[in-house]
Design an enzyme around this catalytic site. Structure first.
Site, mmCIF file in Angstrom:
data_model
loop_
_atom_site.group_PDB
_atom_site.id
_atom_site.type_symbol
_atom_site.label_atom_id
_atom_site.label_comp_id
_atom_site.label_asym_id
_atom_site.label_seq_id
_atom_site.Cartn_x
_atom_site.Cartn_y
_atom_site.Cartn_z
ATOM 1 N N THR A 92 -9.009 -11.335 5.017
ATOM 2 C CA THR A 92 -10.158 -10.550 4.565
ATOM 3 C C THR A 92 -10.116 -10.510 3.050
ATOM 4 O O THR A 92 -9.229 -9.890 2.459
ATOM 5 C CB THR A 92 -10.112 -9.127 5.143
ATOM 6 O OG1 THR A 92 -10.211 -9.206 6.574
ATOM 7 C CG2 THR A 92 -11.274 -8.293 4.621
ATOM 8 N N LYS A 163 -17.485 -9.101 7.844
ATOM 9 C CA LYS A 163 -16.297 -8.255 7.973
ATOM 10 C C LYS A 163 -16.478 -6.956 7.187
ATOM 11 O O LYS A 163 -16.026 -5.881 7.616
ATOM 12 C CB LYS A 163 -15.056 -9.002 7.487
ATOM 13 C CG LYS A 163 -13.754 -8.198 7.559
ATOM 14 C CD LYS A 163 -13.409 -7.771 8.984
ATOM 15 C CE LYS A 163 -12.122 -6.953 9.045
ATOM 16 N NZ LYS A 163 -10.912 -7.760 8.822
ATOM 17 N N LYS A 231 -8.359 -1.628 0.728
ATOM 18 C CA LYS A 231 -8.644 -2.932 0.138
ATOM 19 C C LYS A 231 -9.985 -3.454 0.637
ATOM 20 O O LYS A 231 -10.832 -3.915 -0.139
ATOM 21 C CB LYS A 231 -7.538 -3.929 0.482
ATOM 22 C CG LYS A 231 -7.740 -5.323 -0.138
ATOM 23 C CD LYS A 231 -7.024 -6.415 0.640
ATOM 24 C CE LYS A 231 -7.801 -6.787 1.881
ATOM 25 N NZ LYS A 231 -7.315 -8.018 2.533
#
Length: 279
Positions: A92, A163, A231
């Site tokens: 990711t 995502k 994050k």
């Protein structure tokens, strides 16, 4: 096929194992070598050595910098890859680096996953993909051994943006679930009965089904870490600035997660968000 797998952490190691059990020849690389050796698969000394002669190179590392290092850096995989080999990135990361890598290699798929460590171990990950049709045609059969769902969303970067959608949704749901649990506790309700009553209706979610019970018991030492969630939310908030989207709830929950980090919960599951609410 001969497949190089770069990054054998809690997600990458089981994914590489699924590929090996599917009959592929898998060569692994990890910056911390003992984690690569723990897979029981052949270990390469560098990403380039792993990628040499491979039909596909799969990566699952930490962040943009890690991904850039193992692909474009010294001893990176890209310089050693065959022109007809496909690169699949399950990290990711930002949509920006996904587009940069796709510009460097035609056969490149950004393919972040959802399902966590359990999904990786069971081979039941949901994979959201960005890239060309040609790249997807090569990537899909490689991903199938560890996937429950593979969706080609769009061009390079679209997988990473999807995502971000996933994480934005989770942030709001976990905050709502945290508030609901604390409300039920403050009201003196039987939490098992409450769960039975609401989990079959419109309030039901994956988070409720899988985390209500553990949140009620203050159990958080598993699952997707808050450090990683922050994050991911940071990536989403940065991308929102670029495309003009407004994410007030995601931004607020990100700050709530920062509070839990200060409480020492950075490595705990995202459901530890409930810790900042008094019982």
């Amino acid at each position: 096929m001969r497949i190089a797998f770069i990054g054998t952490g809690v997600m990458g190691a089981p994914m590489a194992g699924h590929l090996a059990r599917a009959g592929h020849e898998v060569i692994v690389y990890n910056r911390t070598r003992h984690k690569a050796e723990a897979t029981g698969l052949r270990v390469a000394d560098t990403p380039a050595a792993a990628a040499t002669g491979a039909d596909a190179v799969v990566a699952c590392v930490g962040n943009d910098g890690d991904l850039e290092q193992v692909t474009l850096g010294a001893d990176g995989a890209f310089a050693a890859m065959r022109d007809d080999a496909v690169f699949i990135d399950h990290t990711t990361v930002s949509a920006d680096i996904a587009r940069r890598l796709a510009a460097a290699r035609a056969l490149c798929v950004d393919a972040p996953v959802s399902g966590g460590q359990a999904g990786a171990e069971k081979g039941q990950l949901s994979i959201m993909c960005g890239g060309s049709d040609a790249a997807m045609a090569k990537a899909r059969p490689i991903m199938e051994p560890y996937a429950a769902r593979i969706v080609h969303v769009g061009t390079a970067g679209a997988g990473q943006q999807t995502k971000m959608v996933n994480q934005i949704c989770i942030a709001g749901v976990v905050q709502g679930l945290s508030e609901a649990l604390r409300f039920a506790q403050a009201s003196g309700l039987d939490l098992d009965k409450v769960f039975e009553a609401v989990s079959g209706g419109a309030a039901q979610s994956w988070q409720m089904v899988n985390r209500w019970g553990t949140m009620a018991k203050d159990e958080f030492d598993f699952g997707f870490a808050i450090d990683w969630m922050r994050k991911d939310l940071g990536l989403a908030l940065d991308e929102a600035k670029r495309c003009g989207a407004v994410l007030p709830v995601a931004a607020l929950v990100d700050q709530f997660y920062a509070e839990v980090q200060k409480m020492g919960g950075g490595r705990q599951d995202t459901s530890a968000l409930v810790r900042r609410l008094p019982k």
